[in-house]
Write a protein that holds these residues in place. Structure first.
Motif, PDB file in Angstrom:
ATOM      1  N   SER A 194       0.823  -1.212   0.000  1.00  0.00           N
ATOM      2  CA  SER A 194       0.000   0.000   0.000  1.00  0.00           C
ATOM      3  C   SER A 194       0.860   1.266   0.000  1.00  0.00           C
ATOM      4  O   SER A 194       0.411   2.321  -0.437  1.00  0.00           O
ATOM      5  N   LEU A 195       2.093   1.160   0.464  1.00  0.00           N
ATOM      6  CA  LEU A 195       3.012   2.308   0.453  1.00  0.00           C
ATOM      7  C   LEU A 195       3.697   2.491  -0.900  1.00  0.00           C
ATOM      8  O   LEU A 195       4.122   3.580  -1.240  1.00  0.00           O
ATOM      9  N   ASP A 196       3.782   1.428  -1.677  1.00  0.00           N
ATOM     10  CA  ASP A 196       4.484   1.431  -2.960  1.00  0.00           C
ATOM     11  C   ASP A 196       3.528   1.860  -4.079  1.00  0.00           C
ATOM     12  O   ASP A 196       3.142   1.067  -4.932  1.00  0.00           O
ATOM     13  N   THR A 197       3.174   3.142  -4.103  1.00  0.00           N
ATOM     14  CA  THR A 197       2.167   3.634  -5.043  1.00  0.00           C
ATOM     15  C   THR A 197       2.593   3.506  -6.503  1.00  0.00           C
ATOM     16  O   THR A 197       1.747   3.449  -7.388  1.00  0.00           O
ATOM     17  N   ALA A 198       3.872   3.441  -6.768  1.00  0.00           N
ATOM     18  CA  ALA A 198       4.341   3.290  -8.147  1.00  0.00           C
ATOM     19  C   ALA A 198       3.984   1.927  -8.726  1.00  0.00           C
ATOM     20  O   ALA A 198       3.925   1.763  -9.944  1.00  0.00           O
ATOM     21  N   HIS A 199       3.713   0.956  -7.864  1.00  0.00           N
ATOM     22  CA  HIS A 199       3.407  -0.398  -8.321  1.00  0.00           C
ATOM     23  C   HIS A 199       1.980  -0.831  -7.955  1.00  0.00           C
ATOM     24  O   HIS A 199       1.715  -2.016  -7.772  1.00  0.00           O
ATOM     25  N   TYR A 200       1.081   0.135  -7.860  1.00  0.00           N
ATOM     26  CA  TYR A 200      -0.320  -0.208  -7.615  1.00  0.00           C
ATOM     27  C   TYR A 200      -0.864  -0.994  -8.794  1.00  0.00           C
ATOM     28  O   TYR A 200      -0.382  -0.891  -9.911  1.00  0.00           O
ATOM     29  N   ASN A 233      -4.356  -1.868  -2.602  1.00  0.00           N
ATOM     30  CA  ASN A 233      -3.264  -1.184  -3.296  1.00  0.00           C
ATOM     31  C   ASN A 233      -3.625  -1.055  -4.785  1.00  0.00           C
ATOM     32  O   ASN A 233      -3.011  -1.638  -5.643  1.00  0.00           O
ATOM     33  N   THR A 234      -4.643  -0.251  -5.067  1.00  0.00           N
ATOM     34  CA  THR A 234      -5.157  -0.161  -6.435  1.00  0.00           C
ATOM     35  C   THR A 234      -5.180   1.267  -6.968  1.00  0.00           C
ATOM     36  O   THR A 234      -5.557   2.199  -6.261  1.00  0.00           O
ATOM     37  N   LYS A 235      -4.814   1.401  -8.249  1.00  0.00           N
ATOM     38  CA  LYS A 235      -4.818   2.685  -8.948  1.00  0.00           C
ATOM     39  C   LYS A 235      -6.225   3.209  -9.147  1.00  0.00           C
ATOM     40  O   LYS A 235      -6.430   4.414  -9.184  1.00  0.00           O
ATOM     41  N   ILE A 287      -8.176   3.470  -3.902  1.00  0.00           N
ATOM     42  CA  ILE A 287      -7.724   2.548  -2.853  1.00  0.00           C
ATOM     43  C   ILE A 287      -8.885   2.062  -2.000  1.00  0.00           C
ATOM     44  O   ILE A 287      -8.768   1.106  -1.267  1.00  0.00           O
TER      45      ILE A 287
END
Length: 152
Positions: A39-45, A131-133, A136
């Motif tokens: 959930s912290l890794d927004t670049a890989h949502y 963790n979704t674009k 969330i």
């Protein structure tokens, strides 16, 4: 004197072992989950598709329970994690997968509604964090009719 000395050594060893065990237990509690880290890794949502975001359990009698399954799919290219689920009422319990849902895979969230003290038309929401674009926060709904129990 030997007896007192040996007893002292045994007590000190027990205290050291007990403190070490407690320290390890607490360290495990502080380890963040994979879902939290994702959930912290927004670049890989990733993205999620709810195949059935509204479920109707039909008509049940007050006091009965209805168990429903909500199906979703990871439509993105990275692992999907559902990080938390909140229900709108204590009458509903939701269980969700804690492990990663791989790209292209489907899974289910199970919701159980207890109709005791909830006669009439029921419309209960469940909010899922992930963790979704494509947002969330996702909402799904269970609904149905509860026939009031006859009072004696």
């Amino acid at each position: 004197m030997k007896k007192i000395f040996c007893t002292g050594i045994v007590i000190v060893n027990m205290l050291v072992i007990a403190c070490t065990a407690q320290e390890n237990k607490n360290a495990a509690l502080l380890k963040p989950s994979q879902g939290f880290l994702a959930s912290l890794d927004t670049a890989h949502y990733t993205t999620i598709q709810w195949l059935d975001s509204i479920q109707n359990f039909g008509t049940i009698h007050e006091g009965d329970s209805a168990k429903l399954k909500f199906t979703f799919k990871n439509t993105g290219t990275t692992p999907l994690f559902l990080t938390s689920v909140r229900t709108s009422c204590g009458c509903t319990i939701a269980n969700f997968p804690k492990q990663a849902i791989l790209p292209g895979a489907e899974s289910t969230l199970t919701a159980t509604f207890n109709s005791k003290f909830h006669p009439g038309y029921v419309h209960r929401g469940i909010v899922i964090m992930s963790n979704t674009k494509n947002g969330i926060s996702h909402s799904i709904v269970l609904e149905g009719n509860v026939i009031k129990a006859k009072s004696e």
